[in-house]
Write a protein that holds these residues in place. Structure first.
Motif, short mmCIF file in Angstrom:
data_model
loop_
_atom_site.label_atom_id
_atom_site.label_comp_id
_atom_site.label_asym_id
_atom_site.label_seq_id
_atom_site.Cartn_x
_atom_site.Cartn_y
_atom_site.Cartn_z
N PHE A 35 2.19 -29.54 -11.95
CA PHE A 35 0.78 -29.44 -12.29
C PHE A 35 -0.05 -30.29 -11.44
O PHE A 35 0.29 -31.02 -10.54
CB PHE A 35 0.62 -30.63 -13.78
N THR A 95 7.42 -32.42 -14.01
CA THR A 95 8.29 -32.51 -14.92
C THR A 95 9.38 -31.67 -14.89
O THR A 95 9.20 -30.38 -14.52
CB THR A 95 7.44 -32.73 -16.19
N ASN A 96 10.67 -32.30 -15.36
CA ASN A 96 11.79 -31.26 -15.61
C ASN A 96 11.78 -30.58 -16.94
O ASN A 96 10.70 -30.68 -17.74
CB ASN A 96 13.16 -31.88 -15.54
N GLY A 99 11.00 -32.24 -20.09
CA GLY A 99 9.43 -32.88 -20.16
C GLY A 99 9.53 -34.19 -20.63
O GLY A 99 8.47 -34.62 -21.34
N ASN A 100 10.47 -34.93 -20.45
CA ASN A 100 10.31 -36.44 -20.91
C ASN A 100 9.46 -37.52 -19.99
O ASN A 100 9.36 -38.44 -20.15
CB ASN A 100 11.87 -36.97 -20.87
N MET A 101 9.18 -36.79 -19.01
CA MET A 101 7.87 -37.79 -18.25
C MET A 101 7.55 -36.84 -17.07
O MET A 101 7.94 -35.95 -16.44
CB MET A 101 8.65 -38.97 -17.48
N LEU A 102 6.20 -37.25 -16.62
CA LEU A 102 5.46 -36.82 -15.44
C LEU A 102 5.77 -37.88 -14.10
O LEU A 102 5.67 -39.02 -14.42
CB LEU A 102 4.12 -36.51 -15.66
N PHE A 104 4.40 -38.60 -10.80
CA PHE A 104 2.94 -38.26 -9.88
C PHE A 104 3.04 -38.60 -8.40
O PHE A 104 3.82 -39.60 -7.96
CB PHE A 104 1.74 -39.08 -10.41
#
Lengths: 114, 113
Positions: A35, A95-96, A99-102, A104
């Protein structure tokens, strides 16, 4: 562990010109999502564009497009016809599949000159 | 529709006091995240809630930090015995189920004096 690196702390572009922001990443996952977020002085993080790693086609949203090079683990953002309102911090994020965290990158401050 | 909201917008507290930060996610979003944004550390993941599953607390920096999510909706991040290094912007985000984009709130700027 996954990492995201933005090597350009600051970038400047003339209004109506094109600018490219760089991002490289590292992950051991085969499925992941990338993203670009924009953060103006108001602090609100705004999603600019999203890319699924399994898609070969580069994502495009109006004046914003990405150059996704999976083998090189590179994910750059191109802003065409830059506008004054594009001035902000831009963050690349990863994220993997869970989707447990971004994760940055450190951000790139974009200045737009009139 | 309504986005993610956070309160308060700004909070100034004295060192050693406890603070509570609130996050209201987008209705229907099952995932909720807290991040911390500070000058020295950039954007750091703190905690992740997904539905009724046990939260992922792997990003909490110390046991002074805790968070809960009531009824699968509103979340509160609590910092006990605040320290000056806790000064930062605390961002909340929510997401529909799965590895989808996260939608962020405006953040709470915490200043510990």
């Amino acid at each position: 562990a996954q990492t995201v690196t933005q090597s350009q702390p600051e970038m400047s572009v003339q209004e109506a010109e094109t600018v490219t922001l760089s991002c490289t990443y590292d992950t051991s996952e085969s499925d992941y999502y990338l993203f670009w977020y924009k953060q103006p002085p108001s602090r609100q993080m705004i999603l600019v564009i999203r890319q699924e790693a399994y898609k070969q086609q580069n994502a495009t949203e109006n004046r914003f497009s990405v150059n996704f090079q999976k083998a090189a683990k590179s994910f750059s953002l191109k802003i065409s016809d830059s506008q004054l309102g594009d001035a902000a911090m831009y963050f690349c994020a990863l994220t993997n599949n869970a989707g447990n965290m971004l994760t940055f990158g450190g951000g790139t401050r974009l200045m737009v000159k009139p | 529709g309504a986005g993610v909201s956070q309160s308060p917008s700004n909070k100034v507290t004295e060192k050693g006091k406890d603070v509570e930060l609130r996050c209201d996610p987008i209705s229907g979003h099952t995932a909720l995240y807290w991040y911390r944004q500070s000058l020295g550390q950039g954007l750091e993941f703190l905690i992740y809630f997904q539905g009724n599953s046990a939260p992922d607390k792997s990003g909490l920096p110390s046991d002074r930090f805790s968070a809960e999510r009531t009824g699968g909706s509103v979340s509160t991040l609590t910092i006990q015995r605040t320290q000056q290094e806790d000064s930062a912007v605390y961002l909340c985000a929510s997401s529909p189920q799965g590895p989808r984009e996260q939608y962020f709130g405006p953040g709470t700027r915490l200043t510990v004096t």
